[in-house]
Write a protein that holds these residues in place. Sequence first.
Motif, mmCIF file in Angstrom:
data_model
loop_
_atom_site.group_PDB
_atom_site.id
_atom_site.type_symbol
_atom_site.label_atom_id
_atom_site.label_comp_id
_atom_site.label_asym_id
_atom_site.label_seq_id
_atom_site.Cartn_x
_atom_site.Cartn_y
_atom_site.Cartn_z
ATOM 1 N N ALA A 45 -45.854 2.786 7.842
ATOM 2 C CA ALA A 45 -45.035 1.910 6.996
ATOM 3 C C ALA A 45 -45.780 1.565 5.709
ATOM 4 O O ALA A 45 -45.187 1.561 4.619
ATOM 5 N N GLY A 46 -47.069 1.302 5.827
ATOM 6 C CA GLY A 46 -47.879 1.031 4.639
ATOM 7 C C GLY A 46 -47.949 2.227 3.707
ATOM 8 O O GLY A 46 -47.898 2.074 2.481
ATOM 9 N N ILE A 47 -48.040 3.414 4.284
ATOM 10 C CA ILE A 47 -48.046 4.629 3.462
ATOM 11 C C ILE A 47 -46.715 4.771 2.735
ATOM 12 O O ILE A 47 -46.665 5.094 1.542
ATOM 13 N N GLY A 48 -45.618 4.523 3.460
ATOM 14 C CA GLY A 48 -44.302 4.626 2.843
ATOM 15 C C GLY A 48 -44.130 3.669 1.685
ATOM 16 O O GLY A 48 -43.620 4.041 0.615
ATOM 17 N N VAL A 49 -44.550 2.429 1.857
ATOM 18 C CA VAL A 49 -44.454 1.436 0.782
ATOM 19 C C VAL A 49 -45.326 1.852 -0.395
ATOM 20 O O VAL A 49 -44.905 1.765 -1.557
ATOM 21 N N SER A 50 -46.528 2.348 -0.122
ATOM 22 C CA SER A 50 -47.430 2.763 -1.198
ATOM 23 C C SER A 50 -46.854 3.933 -1.983
ATOM 24 O O SER A 50 -46.945 3.965 -3.219
ATOM 25 N N LEU A 51 -46.245 4.876 -1.288
ATOM 26 C CA LEU A 51 -45.659 6.024 -1.982
ATOM 27 C C LEU A 51 -44.422 5.623 -2.784
ATOM 28 O O LEU A 51 -44.171 6.179 -3.863
ATOM 29 N N GLN A 52 -43.665 4.668 -2.290
ATOM 30 C CA GLN A 52 -42.496 4.192 -3.035
ATOM 31 C C GLN A 52 -42.905 3.509 -4.329
ATOM 32 O O GLN A 52 -42.233 3.655 -5.346
ATOM 33 N N GLN A 53 -43.997 2.778 -4.277
ATOM 34 C CA GLN A 53 -44.462 2.064 -5.466
ATOM 35 C C GLN A 53 -45.019 3.034 -6.505
ATOM 36 O O GLN A 53 -44.933 2.775 -7.695
ATOM 37 N N GLY B 65 -47.634 5.367 -8.786
ATOM 38 C CA GLY B 65 -48.638 4.970 -9.765
ATOM 39 C C GLY B 65 -49.945 4.516 -9.163
ATOM 40 O O GLY B 65 -50.657 5.267 -8.508
ATOM 41 N N ARG B 66 -50.254 3.268 -9.408
ATOM 42 C CA ARG B 66 -51.547 2.733 -8.980
ATOM 43 C C ARG B 66 -51.666 2.559 -7.466
ATOM 44 O O ARG B 66 -52.755 2.348 -6.958
ATOM 45 N N PHE B 67 -50.567 2.623 -6.749
ATOM 46 C CA PHE B 67 -50.613 2.485 -5.290
ATOM 47 C C PHE B 67 -50.797 3.830 -4.576
ATOM 48 O O PHE B 67 -50.872 3.886 -3.356
ATOM 49 N N SER B 68 -50.847 4.911 -5.354
ATOM 50 C CA SER B 68 -51.056 6.236 -4.757
ATOM 51 C C SER B 68 -52.402 6.321 -4.048
ATOM 52 O O SER B 68 -52.527 6.972 -3.010
ATOM 53 N N PHE B 69 -53.398 5.668 -4.622
ATOM 54 C CA PHE B 69 -54.717 5.681 -3.996
ATOM 55 C C PHE B 69 -54.692 4.961 -2.647
ATOM 56 O O PHE B 69 -55.366 5.373 -1.705
ATOM 57 N N ALA B 70 -53.882 3.904 -2.547
ATOM 58 C CA ALA B 70 -53.744 3.195 -1.266
ATOM 59 C C ALA B 70 -53.116 4.107 -0.218
ATOM 60 O O ALA B 70 -53.513 4.095 0.951
ATOM 61 N N ALA B 71 -52.132 4.927 -0.634
ATOM 62 C CA ALA B 71 -51.514 5.880 0.296
ATOM 63 C C ALA B 71 -52.539 6.899 0.778
ATOM 64 O O ALA B 71 -52.543 7.278 1.950
ATOM 65 N N THR B 72 -53.416 7.328 -0.126
ATOM 66 C CA THR B 72 -54.471 8.268 0.259
ATOM 67 C C THR B 72 -55.416 7.636 1.273
ATOM 68 O O THR B 72 -55.738 8.244 2.292
ATOM 69 N N VAL C 5 -53.057 13.687 7.084
ATOM 70 C CA VAL C 5 -53.901 14.461 6.155
ATOM 71 C C VAL C 5 -53.057 14.958 4.986
ATOM 72 O O VAL C 5 -53.468 14.885 3.820
ATOM 73 N N MET C 6 -51.861 15.462 5.295
ATOM 74 C CA MET C 6 -50.993 15.956 4.214
ATOM 75 C C MET C 6 -50.579 14.829 3.283
ATOM 76 O O MET C 6 -50.547 15.004 2.060
ATOM 77 N N VAL C 7 -50.262 13.669 3.831
ATOM 78 C CA VAL C 7 -49.882 12.523 3.004
ATOM 79 C C VAL C 7 -51.052 12.064 2.148
ATOM 80 O O VAL C 7 -50.870 11.669 0.998
ATOM 81 N N SER C 8 -52.265 12.138 2.698
ATOM 82 C CA SER C 8 -53.419 11.697 1.906
ATOM 83 C C SER C 8 -53.693 12.638 0.739
ATOM 84 O O SER C 8 -54.261 12.226 -0.263
ATOM 85 N N LEU C 9 -53.246 13.886 0.857
ATOM 86 C CA LEU C 9 -53.415 14.838 -0.247
ATOM 87 C C LEU C 9 -52.261 14.800 -1.237
ATOM 88 O O LEU C 9 -52.376 15.293 -2.353
ATOM 89 N N LEU C 10 -51.131 14.229 -0.844
ATOM 90 C CA LEU C 10 -49.931 14.211 -1.668
ATOM 91 C C LEU C 10 -50.143 13.587 -3.048
ATOM 92 O O LEU C 10 -49.728 14.177 -4.052
ATOM 93 N N PRO C 11 -50.780 12.425 -3.172
ATOM 94 C CA PRO C 11 -50.977 11.857 -4.512
ATOM 95 C C PRO C 11 -51.803 12.768 -5.428
ATOM 96 O O PRO C 11 -51.551 12.821 -6.637
ATOM 97 N N PHE C 12 -52.742 13.511 -4.868
ATOM 98 C CA PHE C 12 -53.534 14.425 -5.685
ATOM 99 C C PHE C 12 -52.687 15.606 -6.153
ATOM 100 O O PHE C 12 -52.811 16.060 -7.283
ATOM 101 N N CYS C 13 -51.828 16.089 -5.282
ATOM 102 C CA CYS C 13 -50.952 17.205 -5.648
ATOM 103 C C CYS C 13 -49.935 16.786 -6.695
ATOM 104 O O CYS C 13 -49.566 17.575 -7.562
ATOM 105 N N MET C 14 -49.470 15.547 -6.622
ATOM 106 C CA MET C 14 -48.475 15.069 -7.579
ATOM 107 C C MET C 14 -49.092 14.788 -8.937
ATOM 108 O O MET C 14 -48.372 14.768 -9.945
#
Length: 152
Positions: A39-47, A49-56, A138-147
């Motif tokens: 749930a925290g990852i989902g909220v971070s990805l929705q936000q 920008g600066r919350f991408s690092f939190a998703a990672t 692992v895939m979600v943690s790499l997603l912000p870098f890919c984006m």
Amino acid sequence: MSSELHQSMDHAWRYFELHAQQRIAVFNFYLAISGLVAAGIGVSLQQGGRFSFAATLLGVFLALVSFIFWKLDGRVSLLIKRSEIALAEFEKLSAIEHAALFFKSEDDDLMRPRGIFSVWTYGRCFRLSFALVGGAAVMVSLLPFCMSFPIK
């Protein structure tokens, strides 16, 4: 059945019961933790920008938690197998052959078909859950870098 044998069998049964309950409790705790982190990852990805690092960070944490719980489940599984072996030995000494649960099930397991449509053990189901959630983390943690690197 002698008193010593009865006490030993009772001890093995309590050992089995304790660790079987512990295994289910640990998996339930894992589900709760992974649900909250997801749930925290989902909220971070929705936000974004600066919350991408939190998703990672949360993705790495969830992958690590999945690995730790996988190892914990392996340990508890070994403890359960020990008690199953002891109970099977006690059943061999029993005069009631048809009442054997642990001893007979070992023979039945060898004859059971294997595959995706066969009956799965708790261990197989738990390991699959740990692997799927850990791999997704692992895939979600790499997603912000890919984006952050646009494809041209």
